[in-house]
Design a protein around this motif. Structure first.
Motif, mmCIF file in Angstrom:
data_model
loop_
_atom_site.group_PDB
_atom_site.id
_atom_site.type_symbol
_atom_site.label_atom_id
_atom_site.label_comp_id
_atom_site.label_asym_id
_atom_site.label_seq_id
_atom_site.Cartn_x
_atom_site.Cartn_y
_atom_site.Cartn_z
ATOM 1 N N THR A 191 7.208 -9.889 1.156
ATOM 2 C CA THR A 191 6.218 -8.983 0.569
ATOM 3 C C THR A 191 5.507 -8.099 1.594
ATOM 4 O OG1 THR A 191 4.390 -10.562 0.750
ATOM 5 C CG2 THR A 191 5.780 -10.698 -1.223
ATOM 6 N N GLY A 192 5.500 -8.517 2.863
ATOM 7 C CA GLY A 192 4.750 -7.790 3.886
ATOM 8 C C GLY A 192 3.291 -8.208 3.968
ATOM 9 N N LEU A 198 4.294 -4.355 12.578
ATOM 10 C CA LEU A 198 4.090 -5.800 12.524
ATOM 11 C C LEU A 198 5.404 -6.543 12.721
ATOM 12 C CD1 LEU A 198 1.643 -6.109 9.487
ATOM 13 C CD2 LEU A 198 1.067 -6.250 11.909
ATOM 14 N N GLN A 199 6.472 -6.041 12.141
ATOM 15 C CA GLN A 199 7.771 -6.700 12.279
ATOM 16 C C GLN A 199 8.267 -6.648 13.719
ATOM 17 O OE1 GLN A 199 10.660 -5.602 9.305
ATOM 18 N NE2 GLN A 199 9.145 -5.568 7.670
ATOM 19 N N ASP A 244 0.834 -1.201 0.000
ATOM 20 C CA ASP A 244 0.000 0.000 0.000
ATOM 21 C C ASP A 244 0.872 1.256 0.000
ATOM 22 O OD1 ASP A 244 -2.185 -1.618 0.073
ATOM 23 O OD2 ASP A 244 -2.627 -1.306 2.195
ATOM 24 N N ALA A 245 1.938 1.225 0.807
ATOM 25 C CA ALA A 245 2.840 2.375 0.873
ATOM 26 C C ALA A 245 3.521 2.613 -0.473
ATOM 27 C CB ALA A 245 3.888 2.153 1.962
ATOM 28 N N GLU A 246 3.967 1.534 -1.107
ATOM 29 C CA GLU A 246 4.667 1.667 -2.385
ATOM 30 C C GLU A 246 3.718 2.161 -3.472
ATOM 31 O OE1 GLU A 246 8.086 1.421 -4.879
ATOM 32 O OE2 GLU A 246 7.676 1.680 -2.737
ATOM 33 N N PHE A 247 2.481 1.679 -3.467
ATOM 34 C CA PHE A 247 1.500 2.145 -4.441
ATOM 35 C C PHE A 247 1.292 3.650 -4.296
ATOM 36 C CE2 PHE A 247 -2.772 3.276 -5.759
ATOM 37 C CZ PHE A 247 -2.894 2.655 -6.990
ATOM 38 N N ARG A 248 1.146 4.087 -3.065
ATOM 39 C CA ARG A 248 0.939 5.513 -2.829
ATOM 40 C C ARG A 248 2.154 6.328 -3.271
ATOM 41 N NH1 ARG A 248 -1.902 3.207 1.759
ATOM 42 N NH2 ARG A 248 -4.052 3.983 1.810
ATOM 43 N N ARG A 249 3.336 5.812 -2.964
ATOM 44 C CA ARG A 249 4.562 6.544 -3.351
ATOM 45 C C ARG A 249 4.660 6.678 -4.866
ATOM 46 N NH1 ARG A 249 9.582 5.802 -5.188
ATOM 47 N NH2 ARG A 249 9.220 3.577 -5.540
ATOM 48 N N ARG A 304 4.036 2.614 5.778
ATOM 49 C CA ARG A 304 5.299 1.923 6.035
ATOM 50 C C ARG A 304 5.479 1.621 7.519
ATOM 51 N NH1 ARG A 304 9.169 5.715 2.210
ATOM 52 N NH2 ARG A 304 8.874 4.556 0.243
ATOM 53 N N ARG A 305 5.082 2.557 8.355
ATOM 54 C CA ARG A 305 5.232 2.335 9.797
ATOM 55 C C ARG A 305 4.302 1.230 10.296
ATOM 56 N NH1 ARG A 305 6.584 8.035 9.884
ATOM 57 N NH2 ARG A 305 4.418 8.700 10.164
#
Length: 290
Positions: free
Chosen positions: A156-157, A105-106, A81-86, A99-100
Motif C-alpha cells: 500500500t505504501g 522511501l523504497q 495521496d498520488a492516486e487520489f490526486r490523479r 509518487r516520487r
C-alpha cells in the motif's frame, strides 16, 4: 519536543539540501543562467530528493507530525495521496511529486539509507482541494537529526517515519549503518542486497527486551542509552528465508558471529528456531484469548 521543531525561518531549499549532504552539482549545472541556480525549477519545487548510496531528503509538514512516547513520528501514504490526486484531476506535477516521495522511501529501504527531513510550516493545501491554490510555505528548516523508516507496507505504501536513528530503546547493526551514512564524513559501509522490513526488526528487538535470545546476556548500552543487539535471520534471506519475526532473532555480537560461522551453527539454528517459535505460539495464544 514537537513544538521545538516548528521552523522559524524560511531558508532556501538549495541551501538546506546542500547542508544535508546532497550533491547539488546537477542542480547548478542544469540551469542555463549562471546566476540564480538556487531557483532551478527542476529541483527547488520537488517534495523529496534521492542520492543513492547516501541519503534521501523529504519535505514534511510540521502539522503532520505527532509526539508519541517521547518520540516524534510522521505517518502517511504518499502512494495513496498520488492516486487520489490523479483520480480527482489534480495537477500532474502534484501527482508525480507524491509518487516520487513513495519511490524515495523504497530506495531508502533497499539501501538502508538515513532520511533527512526539511520541516515546513505555513498555509497547507488540503489533499481534497485538488483544484485549489498551491500550499504556501512560510518557514522551512532542516532538522539536524536524521530520521528513520520504522514501518513500510510494500503493498500500500503506508509508512511510518520516526525522528532519530539511535533514540529508541533498542537498536541493531542496521541502525548503526544508517548513522554512519548520515555523518558529515561518510564512511564506507557494507550493505545487503536484501530488503529488510524495519517493522520486523523493531518487533524482534522489542521482543528480546535487550537480551540475547541465545545466551540471555544483556546487550551493551550505547552512549544514547539504547541497548545494542544484532538482528539475525535464522534461515538467510539468500536461502529463501522469510523476513518475518518467526525467522528473525536478536543476538549479542558474539553469538551472531557464531550463528554464521561457528562449527555448531546448525545446532544454534535449531535452538533459535525453538526460541522464535515459542514467542510465536505465545503471541497466538494471547491473540485467541483477546
Amino acid at each position: 519536543m514537537l513544538a521545538d521543531l516548528k521552523p522559524r525561518r524560511k531558508n532556501l531549499v538549495f541551501d538546506l539540501v546542500e547542508e544535508a549532504g546532497y550533491d547539488t552539482t546537477d542542480w547548478v549545472e542544469s540551469f542555463k543562467r549562471a546566476a540564480g541556480y538556487k531557483a532551478n525549477p527542476k529541483y527547488c519545487y520537488e517534495w523529496g530528493y534521492v542520492q543513492p548510496g547516501r541519503l534521501i531528503i523529504l519535505n514534511l509538514w510540521h502539522s503532520n507530525m505527532v509526539e508519541e512516547h517521547g518520540q516524534i513520528v510522521h505517518r502517511g501514504t504518499f502512494r495513496a495521496d498520488a492516486e487520489f490526486r490523479r483520480l480527482n484531476g489534480a495537477k500532474q506535477q502534484w501527482v508525480d511529486r507524491a509518487r516520487r516521495l513513495d519511490g524515495a522511501l523504497q530506495v531508502a529501504l533497499r539501501e538502508n539509507l538515513p532520511v533527512r527531513v526539511i520541516i515546513v510550516d505555513g498555509d497547507r493545501r488540503e489533499k481534497e482541494a485538488v483544484d485549489g491554490p498551491s500550499s504556501r510555505v512560510r518557514c522551512r528548516e532542516l532538522d539536524p537529526e536524521p530520521w528513520t523508516i520504522t514501518a513500510y507496507d510494500w503493498d500500500t505504501g503506508s509508512c511510518e517515519l520516526t525522528r532519530g536513528i539511535l533514540d529508541g530503546r533498542f537498536v541493531d547493526q542496521f541502525d548503526l549503518e544508517q548513522t554512519s551514512k548520515s555523518g558529515p564524513e561518510r564512511r564506507e559501509v557494507t550493505t545487503s542486497s536484501f530488503v529488510r522490513d524495519p517493522a520486523v526488526r523493531r518487533r524482534v528487538l522489542s521482543r528480546a527486551k535487550g537480551r540475547c535470545e541465545l545466551c540471555g546476556e544483556q546487550g551493551f548500552k550505547m552512549a544514547s542509552g539504547a541497548v545494542y543487539l544484532e538482528t539475525h535471520h535464522i534461515v538467510p534471506l539468500a536461502d529463501g528465508g522469510d523476513d518475518h519475526a518467526i525467522n528473525v532473532v536478536a543476538l549479542c555480537a558474539n553469538d551472531h558471529r557464531c550463528a554464521h560461522f561457528g562449527d555448531d551453527r546448525e545446532e544454534i539454528a535449531r535452538k533459535l528456531h525453538a526460541v522464535a517459535n515459542a514467542f510465536s505460539d505465545t503471541a497466538s495464544r494471547i491473540a485467541v484469548v483477546h
